[in-house]
Design a protein around this motif. Structure first.
Motif, short mmCIF file in Angstrom:
data_model
loop_
_atom_site.label_atom_id
_atom_site.label_comp_id
_atom_site.label_asym_id
_atom_site.label_seq_id
_atom_site.Cartn_x
_atom_site.Cartn_y
_atom_site.Cartn_z
N TYR A 176 38.71 35.56 38.68
CA TYR A 176 37.13 35.38 38.89
C TYR A 176 36.97 35.72 40.36
O TYR A 176 35.84 35.80 40.79
CB TYR A 176 36.92 33.96 38.77
CG TYR A 176 37.51 33.19 37.43
CD1 TYR A 176 36.67 33.48 36.18
CD2 TYR A 176 38.68 32.29 37.34
CE1 TYR A 176 37.01 33.03 35.11
CE2 TYR A 176 38.92 32.08 36.05
CZ TYR A 176 38.10 32.31 35.00
OH TYR A 176 38.40 31.86 33.69
N GLY A 177 38.01 36.07 40.97
CA GLY A 177 37.74 36.70 42.41
C GLY A 177 37.28 38.33 42.59
O GLY A 177 36.77 38.71 43.58
N ARG A 210 33.55 39.10 37.18
CA ARG A 210 32.51 38.30 36.90
C ARG A 210 31.45 38.91 36.40
O ARG A 210 30.73 38.26 35.55
CB ARG A 210 32.12 37.73 38.54
CG ARG A 210 33.24 36.91 39.14
CD ARG A 210 32.55 36.10 40.39
NE ARG A 210 31.84 37.11 41.41
CZ ARG A 210 32.61 37.51 42.31
NH1 ARG A 210 33.94 37.11 42.53
NH2 ARG A 210 32.05 38.23 43.17
N ASN A 239 44.71 26.71 46.82
CA ASN A 239 43.68 27.61 47.54
C ASN A 239 43.63 27.50 48.92
O ASN A 239 44.76 27.02 49.57
CB ASN A 239 42.20 27.09 46.92
CG ASN A 239 41.93 25.63 47.53
OD1 ASN A 239 42.52 25.18 48.77
ND2 ASN A 239 41.29 24.88 46.66
N ASN A 245 40.05 25.77 41.85
CA ASN A 245 39.92 27.38 41.91
C ASN A 245 38.65 27.60 42.34
O ASN A 245 37.70 27.51 41.87
CB ASN A 245 40.24 27.85 40.52
CG ASN A 245 40.30 29.47 40.47
OD1 ASN A 245 39.47 30.03 41.15
ND2 ASN A 245 41.00 29.92 39.45
N GLU A 271 37.23 30.34 43.23
CA GLU A 271 36.65 31.60 42.84
C GLU A 271 35.92 30.92 41.20
O GLU A 271 34.82 31.56 41.16
CB GLU A 271 37.70 32.54 42.43
CG GLU A 271 38.15 33.18 44.02
CD GLU A 271 39.62 33.75 43.77
OE1 GLU A 271 39.90 33.63 42.61
OE2 GLU A 271 40.01 34.47 44.80
N GLU A 331 32.71 29.17 41.71
CA GLU A 331 31.59 30.00 42.15
C GLU A 331 31.23 30.71 40.96
O GLU A 331 29.94 31.14 40.71
CB GLU A 331 32.09 30.86 43.50
CG GLU A 331 30.89 32.06 43.89
CD GLU A 331 29.67 31.00 44.40
OE1 GLU A 331 28.56 31.66 44.24
OE2 GLU A 331 29.76 29.79 44.80
#
Length: 637
Positions: A285-286, A291, A333, A340, A342, A345
């Motif tokens: 997801y980073g 995304r 993290n 998490n 990421e 977000e």
């Protein structure tokens, strides 16, 4: 012949893709019919930044990787693209990828709109245009409505095992559409939730190990036939929710795993990128590109398939880095915590963008922890979901109902505790597929007692569930009293309806569902404390609960006797003088219960009880739930 002077990407597309905010990548990537200088063909685009070479192979070139190589863009995006002439609808294809290590991979298109029927795994060139939707009125009304003040009663369905043909083969999307629309209308449901129909290779995963995030499974038909399923349900007044799985993906070779020979879609570190419980890969997801891929998938189903809601699977596994991992098997993290950041977000971006672009939909979290603010708006610091499954209610309620009625008085808190947190989130009460598999037993078989007592208990459970604050969800088979656990390889035991007990249960639930839709007191103020008031929650000795449900201009009194004993002349405290009309009883003989409900309006009287000045005397059937509607609510209610 292949050409390299065609592109669907603008500089803005590339920027948004890399930033993680592109919501319409399905219009750019994948295989799209186009015309170049009067010649028709297909434009292909795929993200494979670390590949040495990418070719399109398929029926049209006998899967020969030497003939149709794509060209890598020079902007650093990692996108390969090209235009191939004279490819027709339905042609199968894959991407042949030469990795940085000179190994060769054959990958399905991550953005394919259609696929071969499993166990085959190639993508298909497919045009989604041309389907003529007939649900304009539905979509317009949906955009003006709010599900938070509306009835929401969901029937959860696994398409492959709800009903089948006599020879055991699947119903097609179109066949299921007609049968489901008719059945859901008869049962008075408002919504259907489809367990994942995004393409998946292993049927034993029930669809939760996804390989095609933009393709409906070919097991039941074509993309347009899937659209027709949604359209037909809308015509019947049924909203369609789909299960969607952004938490993990399959490790099958043709899928997203190590797509260009490197950890592209997944985290590289296995302590983050591999899910030990499900033996699957976890999205990174980073990465902005990942995304954008996932958010575009959600938008795609809302856009092209007119889906009314998305139930996001396994949110807890996304929120916590140590989910299903032992000490030393996860990475904290940057603050040393187990969240998490990421993924958090990403979920906020997902929900904010979906609600902004598709008014009236529902974003639903399957989240099993006490993570704060799951249904709080993003701008207020929450995750931005509209609803959350109330797993605590489900676990406590099933534990209580599995307990022999003789001992329920010692576990009374299990059935009352949910009201302590009922307004912390916008809840859906789920009795889902997860509760009737893996040796957990069917709902009916969880109930204690002989056959009649099992049915009475299950009727009482449904009566309690419908009257409890929160939207509702029931997995298929529960409504007919299926004896055996759910089996994805077989259809439901519909023959059971030849038995009056099973038919009575189904008829009772259809009536209960209708009452739920007709009476705002049962749904309109689900998220307001004013919508609920305990009458007496402390009668553990007799296993009786009583409470009021309120809505605009209406009050409903609910009395639950969960003891296997009849209580005659039970004294029920009330806040004031009032009259109550009998509305419903789970023990009505028409449902194969054993006691007729009151036939006349009941009048309270000035007899003090439990700190209140007025009360009502009534007979409570064993294992029964009674509903009464206030005869006159007054102008101030």
């Amino acid at each position: 012949m292949i050409h390299y002077d065609v592109t669907r990407f603008t500089e803005t597309d590339i920027y948004l893709f890399r930033e993680g905010t592109h919501t319409k990548l399905y219009e750019k990537f994948g295989a799209h019919f186009m015309e170049r200088e009067g010649t028709e063909g297909v434009y292909f685009a795929v993200w494979a930044p670390h590949a040495k070479r990418v070719s399109v192979v398929g029926d049209f070139n006998h899967y020969d990787p030497r003939t149709h190589s794509l060209k890598k863009r020079e902007d650093g995006s990692g996108i390969w693209e090209g235009f191939i002439e004279s490819i027709s609808q339905g042609v199968t294809y894959k991407y042949h990828i030469r990795t940085p290590y000179d190994t060769e991979l054959y990958k399905a298109d991550p953005f394919a709109f259609a696929t071969e029927r499993p166990p085959n795994s190639a993508s298909k060139v497919w045009c989604l245009e041309g389907y003529l939707w007939e649900d304009e009125a539905w979509m317009e009304q949906r955009a003006k409505s709010s599900l938070h003040q509306a009835p929401m009663n969901i029937y959860e369905v696994h398409l492959g095992s709800w009903r089948r043909h006599l020879d055991g083969s699947y119903l097609s999307y179109e066949e299921a559409a007609e049968a489901l629309a008719e059945y859901l209308t008869e049962m008075n449901y408002t919504h259907v939730e489809l367990m994942p129909i995004t393409e998946y290779p292993f049927k034993g995963s029930w669809g939760y190990q996804v390989s095609g995030y933009f393709a409906p499974t070919a097991r039941f038909g074509t993309p347009q036939e899937c659209m027709a399923l949604v359209d037909r349900l809308h015509a019947a007044g049924i909203g369609v929710i789909m299960d969607w799985v952004p938490s993990h993906f399959v490790t099958d070779g043709h899928g997203l795993i190590a797509f260009d020979g490197t950890a592209l879609y997944e985290y590289e570190d296995p302590r983050k990128g591999y899910h030990p419980e499900w033996k699957s890969a976890v999205f990174d997801y980073g990465k902005g590109e990942v995304r954008s891929f996932l958010i575009s998938s959600a938008h795609f189903w809302l856009d092209y398939y007119h889906i009314d809601g998305i139930r996001v699977d396994a949110v807890a596994s996304m929120l916590y880095l140590d989910y299903a991992r032992k000490e030393g098997e996860w990475v904290p993290n940057i603050h040393g915590g187990n969240e998490n950041l990421e993924a958090i977000e990403f979920l906020r971006m997902l929900n904010a963008s979906c609600y902004a672009d598709f008014p009236g939909i529902a974003m639903i979290a399957e989240e099993s922890t006490a993570f704060p603010g799951v249904t709080r708006p993003v701008d207020a610091g929450g995750l931005g979901f509209g609803f959350k499954w109330n797993m605590g209610w489900m676990h406590d309620t099933l534990k209580y109902f599995k307990t022999d009625p003789l001992f329920r008085k010692y576990h009374h808190n299990r059935i009352t505790f949910s009201m302590w947190y009922a307004y912390d989130e916008n809840f859906i009460l789920p009795l889902s597929h997860d509760e009737v598999v893996h040796m957990k037993g069917s709902l009916l078989n969880k109930m204690p007692g002989d056959t009649n007592q099992k049915f009475a208990n299950l009727r009482a459970l449904f009566g309690y569930m419908i009257s409890h604050p929160g939207k509702k969800l029931l997995f298929m088979g529960g409504e007919i009293g299926q004896w055996k656990e759910w089996d994805y390889e077989d259809q439901l035991e519909w023959y059971l309806l030849e038995n009056p007990l099973h038919a009575g249960l189904q008829s009772m639930l259809a009536t209960l569902d209708r009452l739920y839709r007709e009476h705002p007191a049962l749904y309109a103020w689900d998220e307001k404390r004013e919508g609920f008031e305990w009458i007496n929650e402390r009668d553990a000795e007799r296993s009786v609960l009583s409470y009021l449900r309120r809505g605009p201009g209406e009050e409903i009194l609910v009395v639950c006797n969960f003891a296997d004993a009849r209580h005659e002349g039970y004294l029920l405290p009330l806040p004031e003088t009032s009259e109550w009309e009998p509305l419903f009883s789970t023990q009505d003989p028409q449902w194969q219960g054993w006691e007729a409900p009151p036939s006349e309006t009941l009048q309270s009287r000035p007899e003090a009880c439990c700190g209140r000045e007025h009360s009502l005397r009534l007979d409570l059937p064993a294992l029964g739930v009674l509903y009464f509607r206030r005869a006159s609510t007054g102008e101030d209610r």
